[in-house]
Scaffold this motif. Structure first.
Motif, PDB file in Angstrom:
ATOM      1  N   UNK A   1     -57.577 -23.450   9.448  1.00 25.24           N
ATOM      2  CA  UNK A   1     -58.949 -23.308   9.950  1.00 25.24           C
ATOM      3  C   UNK A   1     -59.925 -23.331   8.775  1.00 25.24           C
ATOM      4  N   UNK A   2     -59.590 -22.636   7.699  1.00 23.77           N
ATOM      5  CA  UNK A   2     -60.446 -22.636   6.510  1.00 23.77           C
ATOM      6  C   UNK A   2     -60.614 -24.069   5.996  1.00 23.77           C
ATOM      7  N   UNK A   3     -59.521 -24.808   5.908  1.00 23.48           N
ATOM      8  CA  UNK A   3     -59.582 -26.202   5.430  1.00 23.48           C
ATOM      9  C   UNK A   3     -60.404 -27.074   6.372  1.00 23.48           C
ATOM     10  N   UNK A   4     -60.240 -26.901   7.668  1.00 22.83           N
ATOM     11  CA  UNK A   4     -60.999 -27.702   8.634  1.00 22.83           C
ATOM     12  C   UNK A   4     -62.490 -27.389   8.558  1.00 22.83           C
ATOM     13  N   UNK A   5     -62.828 -26.108   8.449  1.00 25.80           N
ATOM     14  CA  UNK A   5     -64.238 -25.718   8.396  1.00 25.80           C
ATOM     15  C   UNK A   5     -64.901 -26.196   7.105  1.00 25.80           C
ATOM     16  N   UNK A   6     -64.243 -25.991   5.972  1.00 20.80           N
ATOM     17  CA  UNK A   6     -64.835 -26.434   4.709  1.00 20.80           C
ATOM     18  C   UNK A   6     -64.828 -27.960   4.624  1.00 20.80           C
ATOM     19  N   UNK A   7     -63.807 -28.592   5.203  1.00 23.30           N
ATOM     20  CA  UNK A   7     -63.763 -30.045   5.247  1.00 23.30           C
ATOM     21  C   UNK A   7     -64.889 -30.635   6.079  1.00 23.30           C
ATOM     22  N   UNK A   8     -65.373 -29.858   7.059  1.00 21.15           N
ATOM     23  CA  UNK A   8     -66.496 -30.290   7.894  1.00 21.15           C
ATOM     24  C   UNK A   8     -67.837 -29.968   7.239  1.00 21.15           C
ATOM     25  N   UNK A   9     -67.795 -29.434   6.009  1.00 24.41           N
ATOM     26  CA  UNK A   9     -69.022 -29.183   5.267  1.00 24.41           C
ATOM     27  C   UNK A   9     -69.548 -27.765   5.335  1.00 24.41           C
ATOM     28  N   UNK A  10     -68.817 -26.857   5.971  1.00 25.00           N
ATOM     29  CA  UNK A  10     -69.267 -25.465   6.033  1.00 25.00           C
ATOM     30  C   UNK A  10     -68.911 -24.748   4.735  1.00 25.00           C
ATOM     31  N   UNK A  11     -69.723 -23.787   4.369  1.00 25.60           N
ATOM     32  CA  UNK A  11     -69.597 -23.114   3.079  1.00 25.60           C
ATOM     33  C   UNK A  11     -68.421 -22.143   3.033  1.00 25.60           C
ATOM     34  N   UNK A  12     -67.687 -22.225   1.941  1.00 27.36           N
ATOM     35  CA  UNK A  12     -66.617 -21.269   1.659  1.00 27.36           C
ATOM     36  C   UNK A  12     -67.196 -20.149   0.810  1.00 27.36           C
ATOM     37  N   UNK A  13     -66.759 -18.938   1.085  1.00 27.52           N
ATOM     38  CA  UNK A  13     -67.134 -17.814   0.222  1.00 27.52           C
ATOM     39  C   UNK A  13     -65.923 -17.374  -0.596  1.00 27.52           C
ATOM     40  N   UNK A  14     -64.797 -17.143   0.080  1.00 29.72           N
ATOM     41  CA  UNK A  14     -63.551 -16.787  -0.608  1.00 29.72           C
ATOM     42  C   UNK A  14     -62.414 -17.613  -0.016  1.00 29.72           C
ATOM     43  N   UNK A  15     -61.718 -18.333  -0.872  1.00 27.07           N
ATOM     44  CA  UNK A  15     -60.566 -19.120  -0.423  1.00 27.07           C
ATOM     45  C   UNK A  15     -59.463 -18.189   0.058  1.00 27.07           C
ATOM     46  N   UNK A  16     -58.552 -18.735   0.852  1.00 26.74           N
ATOM     47  CA  UNK A  16     -57.447 -17.945   1.408  1.00 26.74           C
ATOM     48  C   UNK A  16     -56.653 -17.238   0.315  1.00 26.74           C
ATOM     49  N   UNK A  17     -56.283 -15.991   0.610  1.00 27.01           N
ATOM     50  CA  UNK A  17     -55.427 -15.215  -0.291  1.00 27.01           C
ATOM     51  C   UNK A  17     -54.642 -14.209   0.535  1.00 27.01           C
TER      52      UNK A  17
END
Length: 133
Positions: A87-103
């Motif tokens: 989901x993180x990859x899909x959202x950021x791939x669609x241009x939405x801003x990341x704050x903290x990558x998965x951990x």
């Protein structure tokens, strides 16, 4: 009577952009709401998530301005750690801003944080599998 939490709201600069973000996370919001000054989505359990445009809020609170610092953070539970990542990859791939990558958080969850179009934190999380003995 004891008050009960019934709804919480977000003030948004661009209704269509904000609703598109939350639709992408799985909320079913009618497209007609994109041009409305106010929109709502009833969550499981009956609590409502509401969106109001800045103009709507200023119609009854003319001096309203965005708060300094964090406004609100929403958290979306994912099925498993892999879904957090996808989901993180899909959202950021669609241009939405990341704050903290998965951990892998020390409290036992896979975690990531996005920012919605208005800068609100949107957490993605899922329990980590138990550690082998």
């Amino acid at each position: 009577m004891t008050p009960r939490l019934d709804a919480f709201g977000l003030v948004v600069a661009d209704m269509a952009r904000s609703l598109a973000f939350y639709r992408r996370l799985g909320l079913e919001i009618p497209v007609e709401a994109d041009s409305a000054p106010h929109a709502e989505h009833t969550l499981p359990g009956g609590v409502r998530l509401m969106w109001d445009t800045v103009q709507t809020v200023r119609s009854f609170d003319p001096n309203w301005s965005p708060p300094d610092g964090a406004q609100i953070s929403l958290a979306f539970r994912c099925a498993d750690p892999a879904e957090v990542d996808s989901v993180f990859a899909a959202m950021t791939g669609a241009g939405h801003a990341a704050h903290l990558k998965s951990w892998d958080a020390p409290w036992g969850q896979r975690y990531a944080v996005l920012l919605d179009p208005d800068g609100n934190g949107v957490d993605l999380y899922a329990p980590l599998p138990p550690a082998p003995n």
